[in-house]
Design an enzyme around this catalytic site. Structure first.
Site, PDB file in Angstrom:
ATOM      1  N   THR A 154       0.925  -1.286   0.053  1.00 38.16           N
ATOM      2  CA  THR A 154      -0.156  -0.053  -0.024  1.00 38.16           C
ATOM      3  C   THR A 154       0.755   1.261   0.102  1.00 38.16           C
ATOM      4  O   THR A 154       0.604   2.149  -0.652  1.00 38.16           O
ATOM      5  CB  THR A 154      -0.907  -0.129   1.289  1.00 38.16           C
ATOM      6  OG1 THR A 154      -1.558  -1.113   1.163  1.00 38.16           O
ATOM      7  CG2 THR A 154      -1.809   1.406   1.171  1.00 38.16           C
ATOM      8  N   THR A 209       2.033  -4.670   4.034  1.00 33.85           N
ATOM      9  CA  THR A 209       2.053  -5.158   5.612  1.00 33.85           C
ATOM     10  C   THR A 209       1.359  -6.438   5.731  1.00 33.85           C
ATOM     11  O   THR A 209       1.824  -7.033   6.875  1.00 33.85           O
ATOM     12  CB  THR A 209       0.900  -4.099   6.252  1.00 33.85           C
ATOM     13  OG1 THR A 209      -0.111  -4.269   5.769  1.00 33.85           O
ATOM     14  CG2 THR A 209       1.633  -2.734   6.395  1.00 33.85           C
ATOM     15  N   ASP A 210       0.735  -7.041   4.848  1.00 30.22           N
ATOM     16  CA  ASP A 210       0.099  -8.306   4.908  1.00 30.22           C
ATOM     17  C   ASP A 210       1.078  -9.436   5.733  1.00 30.22           C
ATOM     18  O   ASP A 210       0.803 -10.005   6.495  1.00 30.22           O
ATOM     19  CB  ASP A 210      -0.385  -8.951   3.873  1.00 30.22           C
ATOM     20  CG  ASP A 210      -1.900  -8.333   3.800  1.00 30.22           C
ATOM     21  OD1 ASP A 210      -2.629  -8.874   2.691  1.00 30.22           O
ATOM     22  OD2 ASP A 210      -2.024  -7.301   4.243  1.00 30.22           O
ATOM     23  N   LYS A 239       1.852  -9.168  12.826  1.00 31.41           N
ATOM     24  CA  LYS A 239       0.735  -8.152  12.166  1.00 31.41           C
ATOM     25  C   LYS A 239      -0.426  -8.652  13.410  1.00 31.41           C
ATOM     26  O   LYS A 239      -0.882  -9.650  12.941  1.00 31.41           O
ATOM     27  CB  LYS A 239       0.349  -8.210  10.910  1.00 31.41           C
ATOM     28  CG  LYS A 239      -0.560  -7.237  10.443  1.00 31.41           C
ATOM     29  CD  LYS A 239      -0.926  -6.890   8.941  1.00 31.41           C
ATOM     30  CE  LYS A 239      -1.776  -5.850   8.771  1.00 31.41           C
ATOM     31  NZ  LYS A 239      -2.007  -5.562   7.409  1.00 31.41           N
TER      32      LYS A 239
END
Lengths: 454, 637
Positions: A99, A177-178, A256
């Site tokens: 992103t 970020t996943d 995460k």
């Protein structure tokens, strides 16, 4: 594809996407820019950006008229910011996607991953006031959920090259970020003789908005890479929901923990390496780390990785035939994301309601796997805390069957480590030894309790 | 016709005089209004609900987060000018979170949920009330906002309908757009570089109704605002209370420019506000010609920032003394040939000097400016010598003017830069801008935002409005005012009350109470429209009385448990103690109605004439006896 009627109208008027048009629908007239059709609206609907800025949808009705109306506003491209040399500490910037590296087509709202580094820099002009970007490389522009081992391998090679460049004080990698925590672990294991900080940085909000969190993350990541003396791979992201500071989390001890929060990344079973403020202040938080050596050192990438590995979650009614299936398919290693201390259903915990079907015990399948040379690692889905192979009877049974409990290692980190270790060991004993050795801080021998849920 | 600008007289009669002089048509007057009305549904993009009747959560009890918002690229490849302006201030924004009304979505930590269906339906119904064309597909857009009032840096807004019409006494006016959008967070305080907002109201659905620029004058604008307000209230879906409706005006004259005035608080101030804005624009045009006649071309080259701190070592000016103690400075700039201009009254009690100060306040933390058109000795305690020294340092001519700023170097630089830039613009005439209404005048807020401000909300897809939804909306239109009035007349309200109730924001409360209790509608109406108003005037917190409470009170009355006279007394007590049980309260406070048996007993225990007994009992038990009932019993005796 538009409906036939609309296609006909557009062709007749030689009207293309982006043209400034006047649409007459019934008694109403609408002036604006014709936007490209997306799959979101029915095919008999025209999407227009009105002169007042709003996007609207107009359905085809008999008698609908579209006429071209003067030349459309030229939609300028995304601004780019050139790299300007400065005397600030130098770092290398590697773009891998995520992103943080997206842009929006402001007309349609479509989100595209097609950004290069100079576009990224234009959203964070402050970065060049913090570090001198000596090298900038766009490795890929991938949404991280599509990452695979080859991405890691290429990335590790590039990081090693950039880190070996004597003028670079460190490296920043932008990433989705996943799976950032999988990548950070992969880099930690693949990079050998790491002598500089590697910051892996992403964003939970998109760059098109004023609340873009990537700015602070990149700036703090830049400070980590250029100023800190921690020669480790770290995920650098917001430390709270506010834009006040970031944490550098050890790459093998981070996960995460929220789908969307800015501070989704948390150190698990470890304190973050450091707290980093946007003015460059770095507060060390963890006394255990690999220090930046005083002598220059060449960093290399050892990227061999065994891909035939899997993670299996354990839960009530989990059927061990899933493990049998993996073994039959030639998998070489499995990480069991077991319950609590590292339990799997065995039926032998000593108290039995009488409902347990012995066929559901995992022990025979684990034994079978180990006998066939498959490494069975045990981590906990509780994430926090240490696993054990002795505290309960069936933990010992699992150990005896060949399952190896991995201390307080995160399941995701265990998975990545297993892939790397299997490609580097020649025997089951060696695999076990390496898996239980603390190679990159993935095992914390001292859990003090203040790391829990921080 | 000559335009006279009165320099200092702000009396009503002079306003009257100006009104006669100015012909709006000749001036090329254009005016439109934009109304934002909060709905009483759940928030627009999440499941939170903001209850305006709930007591205020103490600020200290709220969690806080801090953010910094940045300017981003608009569609046309450049930063929105208003956004760039805000970014100059580099401010820190603090948001207070009241968990009863705020979730992760307001904090920009979770993507928005689907658009609130009840709010959308209300928008559709209202669109049909104005005979407007509902769009086939509604797109939620992001409108860039970086003054901190939108946590994500944008406000979500969607256009629902176009081309509506409204009948007014001065003809039919167009309502070009009806949109639905989310409320921004409420500003709590601004301390230098930091602004504090409360998030509880962020996300409340707002219905935005805009007229075209065709309103004829201030009275017409006020009428349009009143009509639209009434129609909104008739949907029954609007929130009530302070801040639930906002009116913004757009005003221009042909030689002037479009100016947006936000946040008109009272409708009755609209005519004066509009007039004052027209005055202000005319005043600015006059200043432009004056500057031309003075042959003064103010350019960048005339900007000279001077640090005059050293001149004030022995000053008797308290303001500067304080600043020096804080190690702050005094900076000044000169404006050649500007003598006397800052005294020009642009609006009542608002000189050009005050106007420039508005720009300074928006561009820097400076609290104001000092200029040489003011009484420096009388107002600030400057010494003769100091004034001369200032003039000498700035190499001033007789016809020049200086502006002083007191504060840190950065603050003064930003302040005087802003002042100078605005003074340069005086040569151009009237700049387009957004201003904030303050009473009957306005203060500069920020440059008018450019059009490069909206782009699609990427987290949500477009909403198709089906034919059925439009038909539904058409059928759900609320009862028109006339029909409502007839209904109230049928219910027994007299004409005056009926007309008042139809216009009252409490009409739906009234109807609900009529249904819920069996008390006579006339009594309920009088209580709502008159008794409650006087109780409020006496200082009681009538907002504590919920619909449920009022229904119980009226039911008590219709069950003959209290008298009519007791109702206001009971309500006063309930304002103070809203959670008390009404039966308990009534018993404890001697408000329970005396039964006929008890009355008869009282009568028999007294001596004297019927009149004497009547007076005696009423004196002693005024609130517990219905006069009529007592009279009847006395007769019967």
């Amino acid at each position: 594809m538009y409906s036939r009627e609309i296609e006909r109208l557009l062709n007749a008027g030689k009207i293309l996407d982006g043209d400034s048009v006047e649409v007459q629908q019934g008694n109403s007239s609408y002036g604006g820019i014709l936007l490209p059709r997306t799959g979101e609206v029915p095919e008999d609907v025209l999407t227009l950006k009105l002169d007042n800025g709003y996007n609207i949808g107009l359905k085809f009705v008999p008698g609908l008229k579209i006429t071209k109306r003067g030349s459309p506003a030229k939609l300028a491209g995304i601004p780019r910011l050139k790299i300007v040399k400065s005397s600030l500490p130098s770092i290398a910037l590697i773009i891998s996607g995520g992103t943080i590296g997206t842009h929006i087509d402001y007309r349609t709202g479509g989100v595209f991953m097609s950004r290069d580094a100079e576009e990224l820099l234009s959203t964070v002009p402050e970065l060049q006031q913090v570090v001198n970007i000596k090298t900038l490389q766009t490795l890929f522009q991938t949404a991280s959920e599509d990452f695979s081992v080859e991405n890691w391998q290429k990335m590790a090679q590039e990081i090693a090259k950039a880190a070996s460049e004597p003028e670079n004080r460190g490296v920043i990698v932008t990433h989705g970020t996943d799976v950032m925590h999988y990548t950070s672990a992969a880099m930690a294991f693949m990079l050998q003789n790491l002598a500089k900080p590697i910051a892996i940085v992403g964003a939970q909000r998109s760059p098109d908005r004023g609340s873009f969190d990537g700015t602070l993350n990149l700036i703090c990541g830049a400070y980590y890479a250029s100023l800190s003396d921690v020669a480790e791979v770290a995920v650098v992201m917001h430390g709270s929901s506010s834009d006040e500071f970031c944490y550098a989390h050890r790459g093998t001890k981070v996960r995460k923990m929220h789908t969307t929060r800015r501070d989704a990344f948390r150190s698990i079973n470890d304190r973050p390496l450091a707290k980093i403020y946007p003015d460059g202040k770095i507060e060390p938080l963890n006394p255990v780390f690999n220090k930046r050596p005083s002598e220059p050192q060449k960093t290399s990438a050892d990227t061999s990785f065994e891909k035939r590995i899997a993670m299996l979650k354990i839960y009530p009614n989990a059927n061990p035939e899933i493990l049998d299936f993996l073994v039959d398919r030639g998998y070489r290693g499995v990480v069991l994301e077991a319950t609590a201390l590292g339990h799997v259903p065995t039926g032998e915990s000593g108290t039995n309601s009488g409902f347990f079907d012995p066929k559901m015990s995992w022990l025979p399948s684990v034994r079978n796997a180990v006998d066939k040379g498959v490494f069975v690692a045990v981590a906990s889905q509780a994430l926090y805390g240490r696993t054990s192979s002795t505290v309960y009877r069936n933990l010992r049974l699992l150990r005896d069957a060949g399952g190896v409990a991995l201390e307080d290692m995160l399941p995701e980190t265990a998975y990545v480590k297993l892939g790397w270790v299997l490609a580097h060991s020649k025997s089951a004993e060696e695999t076990k030894k390496l898996m239980l050795s603390n190679l990159r801080g993935e095992i914390n021998p001292r859990l003090t309790g203040d790391e829990f849920l921080q | 016709m000559g335009i006279e600008l009165e320099q200092s007289n702000n009396s009503p009669s002079s306003i009257q005089k100006r009104r006669i002089i100015m012909d709006y048509v000749d001036l090329g007057f254009k005016c439109g209004i934009e109304i934002h009305q909060r709905l009483n549904t759940r928030k627009l993009f999440c499941e939170c609900f903001f209850d305006p009747g709930k007591g205020e959560t103490p600020l200290g009890a709220m969690r806080k987060i801090t953010r910094r918002l940045r300017p981003v690229v608009g569609e046309l490849g450049k930063v929105d000018p208003a956004a760039a302006f805000e970014a100059l201030r580099k401010r820190k924004f603090t948001y207070l979170i009241d968990e009863d009304a705020v979730c992760a979505i307001e904090a920009d930590e979770e993507p928005p949920h689907q658009l609130n269906v009840e709010a959308l339906k209300t928008a559709l119904v209202f669109s049909r009330m104005l005979s407007s064309r509902i769009l086939d597909d509604v797109f939620v857009m992001r409108k860039t906002v970086i003054d901190g009032s939108a946590v994500s840096g944008f406000q979500r807004t969607a256009l629902v309908a176009v081309n509506g019409t409204l009948s007014t006494s001065k003809g039919i006016i167009r309502i070009p757009t009806i949109a639905i959008e989310e409320e921004s967070s409420g500003i709590l305080e601004k301390k230098g570089d930091e602004t504090v907002y409360r998030l509880d109201r962020q996300g409340i659905p707002l219905l935005e109704v805009a007229t075209g620029p065709t309103l004829k004058d201030g009275a017409h604008a006020m009428e349009a605002a009143e009509l639209i307000g009434q129609m909104l209230r008739s949907t029954g879906k609007v929130q009530r209370g302070l801040g639930s409706i906002r009116q913004d005006l757009n005003v221009s004259i042909s030689q002037g420019a479009r100016v947006e005035i936000k946040g008109v608080q009272e409708l009755r101030l609209i005519p004066e506000l509009i007039e004052n804005e027209v005055q202000r624009q005319i005043g600015l045009l006059k200043i432009r010609s004056e500057l031309q006649s003075r042959h003064m071309l103010l350019g960048e080259e005339h900007f000279g920032l001077h640090d005059l701190t050293r001149l004030f070592g022995n000053t008797s000016c308290k303001l500067i003394q304080g600043a020096l103690a804080r190690k702050e400075s005094v900076f000044a700039i000169k404006l050649p040939s500007f003598l006397g201009l800052f005294k020009t009254q642009l609006m009542p009690s608002h000189s050009l000097g005050a106007e420039i100060a508005g720009y300074v306040g928006a561009a820097s933390p400076a609290k104001g400016i000092i200029h040489s058109d003011e009484g420096l000795k009388e107002k600030y305690g400057f010494g003769e010598g100091e004034i001369a020294a200032i003039r000498k340092s700035l190499h001033m001519q007789e016809t020049d003017l200086f502006i002083l700023c007191i504060g840190s170097e950065d603050t003064c630089k930003a302040a005087l830069q802003a002042a100078f830039e605005r003074c340069m613009l005086l040569q151009k005439g009237v700049p387009e801008e957004t201003r904030r209404a303050e009473g009957a005048i306005s203060i500069f807020m920020r440059p008018l935002p450019g059009s490069a401000r909206m782009y699609p909300e990427t987290d949500l897809g477009p909403i198709t409005i089906s034919k059925e939804m439009v038909e539904d909306a058409e059928k759900s239109r609320p009862e028109p005012t006339e029909a409502k009035k007839e209904k109230y007349l049928k219910w027994g309200l007299n004409l005056q009350l009926a007309e008042k109730m139809v216009r009252s924001p409490n009409w739906d409360l009234f109807e609900k109470l009529v249904v819920a209790s069996k008390a006579p509608p006339q009594l309920i109406a009088v209580t709502l429209l008159e008794s409650l108003v006087s109780i409020k005037r006496e200082g009681f917190a009538t907002t504590e009385l919920s619909e449920k409470t009022l229904a119980l009170v009226f039911t008590f009355y219709s069950d003959s448990k209290i008298t009519k006279a007791a109702i206001p007394e009971l309500m006063k007590l309930l304002c103070k103690y809203p959670t008390k049980s009404i039966p308990e309260f009534v018993a404890q406070n001697g408000l329970s109605k005396l039964s006929s048996k008890e009355l008869i007993a009282l009568i028999s225990n007294l001596e004297g004439t019927k009149e004497k007994k009547f007076a005696e009992i009423m004196r002693a038990h005024r609130l517990r006896v219905e006069a009529q009932e007592l009279q009847k019993l006395l007769e019967g005796n």
